[in-house]
Design a protein around this motif. Sequence first.
Motif, short mmCIF file in Angstrom:
data_model
loop_
_atom_site.label_atom_id
_atom_site.label_comp_id
_atom_site.label_asym_id
_atom_site.label_seq_id
_atom_site.Cartn_x
_atom_site.Cartn_y
_atom_site.Cartn_z
N ILE A 37 17.78 -55.57 -13.37
CA ILE A 37 16.42 -56.01 -13.14
C ILE A 37 16.09 -55.75 -11.69
O ILE A 37 16.55 -56.44 -10.78
CB ILE A 37 16.27 -57.52 -13.45
CG1 ILE A 37 16.65 -57.77 -14.90
CG2 ILE A 37 14.84 -57.97 -13.18
CD1 ILE A 37 16.58 -59.21 -15.30
N SER A 38 15.34 -54.67 -11.48
CA SER A 38 15.04 -54.34 -10.09
C SER A 38 13.58 -54.65 -9.84
O SER A 38 12.69 -54.08 -10.46
CB SER A 38 15.34 -52.87 -9.85
OG SER A 38 14.86 -52.10 -10.92
N ILE A 39 13.34 -55.58 -8.95
CA ILE A 39 11.98 -55.93 -8.63
C ILE A 39 11.53 -55.04 -7.49
O ILE A 39 11.82 -55.27 -6.34
CB ILE A 39 11.87 -57.42 -8.25
CG1 ILE A 39 12.36 -58.25 -9.43
CG2 ILE A 39 10.43 -57.79 -7.89
CD1 ILE A 39 12.51 -59.70 -9.13
N ILE A 40 10.88 -53.98 -7.85
CA ILE A 40 10.49 -52.99 -6.87
C ILE A 40 9.01 -52.67 -7.02
O ILE A 40 8.42 -52.94 -8.04
CB ILE A 40 11.31 -51.69 -7.01
CG1 ILE A 40 11.26 -51.22 -8.47
CG2 ILE A 40 12.72 -51.89 -6.57
CD1 ILE A 40 11.96 -49.93 -8.70
N ILE A 41 8.47 -52.08 -6.02
CA ILE A 41 7.07 -51.72 -6.08
C ILE A 41 6.88 -50.41 -6.85
O ILE A 41 6.02 -50.28 -7.67
CB ILE A 41 6.48 -51.57 -4.66
CG1 ILE A 41 6.81 -52.79 -3.80
CG2 ILE A 41 4.98 -51.34 -4.71
CD1 ILE A 41 6.19 -54.06 -4.25
N SER A 77 8.72 -47.44 -9.28
CA SER A 77 9.92 -47.16 -10.05
C SER A 77 9.97 -45.68 -10.36
O SER A 77 8.96 -45.09 -10.72
CB SER A 77 9.92 -47.96 -11.34
OG SER A 77 8.93 -47.49 -12.20
N LEU A 79 15.39 -51.58 -17.11
CA LEU A 79 14.28 -52.53 -17.14
C LEU A 79 13.69 -52.64 -15.74
O LEU A 79 14.40 -52.88 -14.78
CB LEU A 79 14.78 -53.91 -17.60
CG LEU A 79 13.77 -55.07 -17.54
CD1 LEU A 79 12.64 -54.84 -18.53
CD2 LEU A 79 14.45 -56.38 -17.83
N VAL A 80 12.39 -52.44 -15.64
CA VAL A 80 11.73 -52.52 -14.34
C VAL A 80 10.63 -53.56 -14.42
O VAL A 80 9.85 -53.56 -15.35
CB VAL A 80 11.10 -51.14 -13.97
CG1 VAL A 80 10.32 -51.23 -12.69
CG2 VAL A 80 12.20 -50.08 -13.87
N ILE A 81 10.62 -54.46 -13.45
CA ILE A 81 9.54 -55.45 -13.44
C ILE A 81 8.73 -55.26 -12.17
O ILE A 81 9.24 -55.41 -11.06
CB ILE A 81 10.12 -56.88 -13.51
CG1 ILE A 81 10.91 -57.03 -14.80
CG2 ILE A 81 9.00 -57.91 -13.47
CD1 ILE A 81 11.53 -58.38 -14.99
N ASN A 82 7.48 -54.89 -12.32
CA ASN A 82 6.59 -54.76 -11.17
C ASN A 82 5.79 -56.04 -11.06
O ASN A 82 4.92 -56.31 -11.87
CB ASN A 82 5.62 -53.60 -11.38
CG ASN A 82 6.33 -52.27 -11.41
OD1 ASN A 82 7.31 -52.08 -10.71
ND2 ASN A 82 5.85 -51.35 -12.23
#
Lengths: 194, 410
Positions: A23-27, A29, B399-402
């Motif tokens: 789970i990468s919380i990035i601006i 991707s 999985l990407v959370i923006n």
Amino acid sequence: MAFTWSKTIYMGLDPIFLTELSISIIIFSTIASSKKSRVSKIKTADNEIFEVEEAVATMSNTIKIMAGDCSGGVIPLNNVHSTIFARVIEWCKKHVDDGEDLEYYKGALKNCDATFFEVDQAVLYHLLTTANSLDIKPLLHQGCQRFVDMINGKTVEEIRQLLHIKNDFTNEEEDETRKKLWSSVVGMNSFILL
Amino acid sequence: MEDREGSVCSQQSTDSVRSVLAVIHGHYHRTDLNSTQSTSKRPKFSPIFPTPCVDLISALPDFLIQEILSFLPIEDAIRTSVLSQRWKPLWTQIPTLSFSHNCFSFKLAKFTDFVNKTLDHFISPKIKNFMINFKFEESMAARLDEWVLFATSHHVEKLSLVFDGGLVYAPFAESTPYRLPQFLYINSSLKDLTLRQCVVSPEAESHVSWPSLKVLSVNYSRLNNEAIENIVSGSPNLQKLKLHNCEGINRISSRSLEVLVINAIYDPYEKHESVTEISCPNLQSLSLLGFLYRRTYRLMHVSSLSKANLSFVMTIDKKDKYDCTKHRDILRELLEKLCHVEKLTMGTWCLQVLSIWEIKGISSPLSKRNCLVLDTEICEWDLPGIVSLLQSSPYLKKLVINLSPCDNSK
């Protein structure tokens, strides 16, 4: 409605099937596509041979076409010098993953590119001509943008000095040109001042 | 004058001497390694010993200087004509003409005059890129037709007619928008067309012929009933279609389309449900964004789809405020059709519909996706929806959370 975040996740997920959960919380991707690294051999005008990854080398449409003709041999570039080619390859390595869409390259040069283009006019000249002969549109695009940044905010006389352009108009000719064309020119976005 | 020139020269020359020295060292270094070869063969091209104070840029071929000029605002490109005799005629053949008028700075009449004079001086038979941007007034219609005719007769490849005005929820509140001239619909050179605040209404069914068109972007525009269908069938090479805040469209069917973006539609008076069918077997990327009122999107043939983005919002009628069965079904149908898509992006509103679904015990359809992107602010109402998606993605690798602020209504 009462539930806990962790409890639901635990009950819901089957860890065997999830190969990699990050789970990468990035601006931004990006999904990088990794190609198998095949190497192209390119010979410049001064007989120096460069070994470059195919993905990087084929950013140049010219090299792409020539590679198709040469099929595995050494690609000869008869009008590119090794020093300039080295710089071009340096640029290509930085931008190999950025795609072909010119929209990405629009606007002001970003930091890493700005430093790359902080060169004197001779090098800029060669970068532009090489980008054109090797058909690398994004590099040509950025070279042009750099040029425009160089003359930004300068008066006509300052531009002449910067680019060492000799003014071969007579006074009357120059006045006439200014009057004929400039009188109707309007714009809020002007770089070049009167 | 000469002193100034001299001093400017010397500063330039110090920089260029430094770089020349660096290059000379580099050059000799390489020749040392290949010493046997360098004595016998002289390099055919040795450019890197520039003499300072030489006008190199003017030595570039015409088309390269014109490429550079196309990066300047048109006013400045014109002004370069006074630099020297060499530069005088160059601007008249630049590949791009881009006219942009800010209504607060000066009158429209002056802008019109400027555009006309510029076009009069233009001598190249071809133009690549033509852009016009200002706040359209009805009196300008005839003039604009002339300008579009200029572009088309010069085999323009990229045409942008962007008119200011219009609000998201009232696109045509202000004035009558520009009606595209009929001759524009038959054009063989056009590759890229961008429109904003126009009226798109080709007269007859077979009236649209854009064989080279690859990219079409229609924003805040009024389209007649069959306009989009006619356009799509008349553009056999269309790859990318973007519709932003246009009226409802009934059918998008194309063999060539690869990217489709529908961002908000303007359909506030549509009382009953209406359906848009999407049938594009080669479509790779689909994005349904923004406010879609009550329109349902039915995916007929989308077997090549690899990326989908469901970040839309629909109207929830007051009578079924807490039920959302309709929306659940719509979303379910979409997800079923999208189960083979590799990368799915989902926005807040859709996640919350899934949450309601999950709480009632209905799981989302199983999928083959390996990448899931969530554009959400992870509030309490999103969580069951996220769980539902994760459960239905057994092959998930990424999985990407923006984190984005929740700007849609709940």
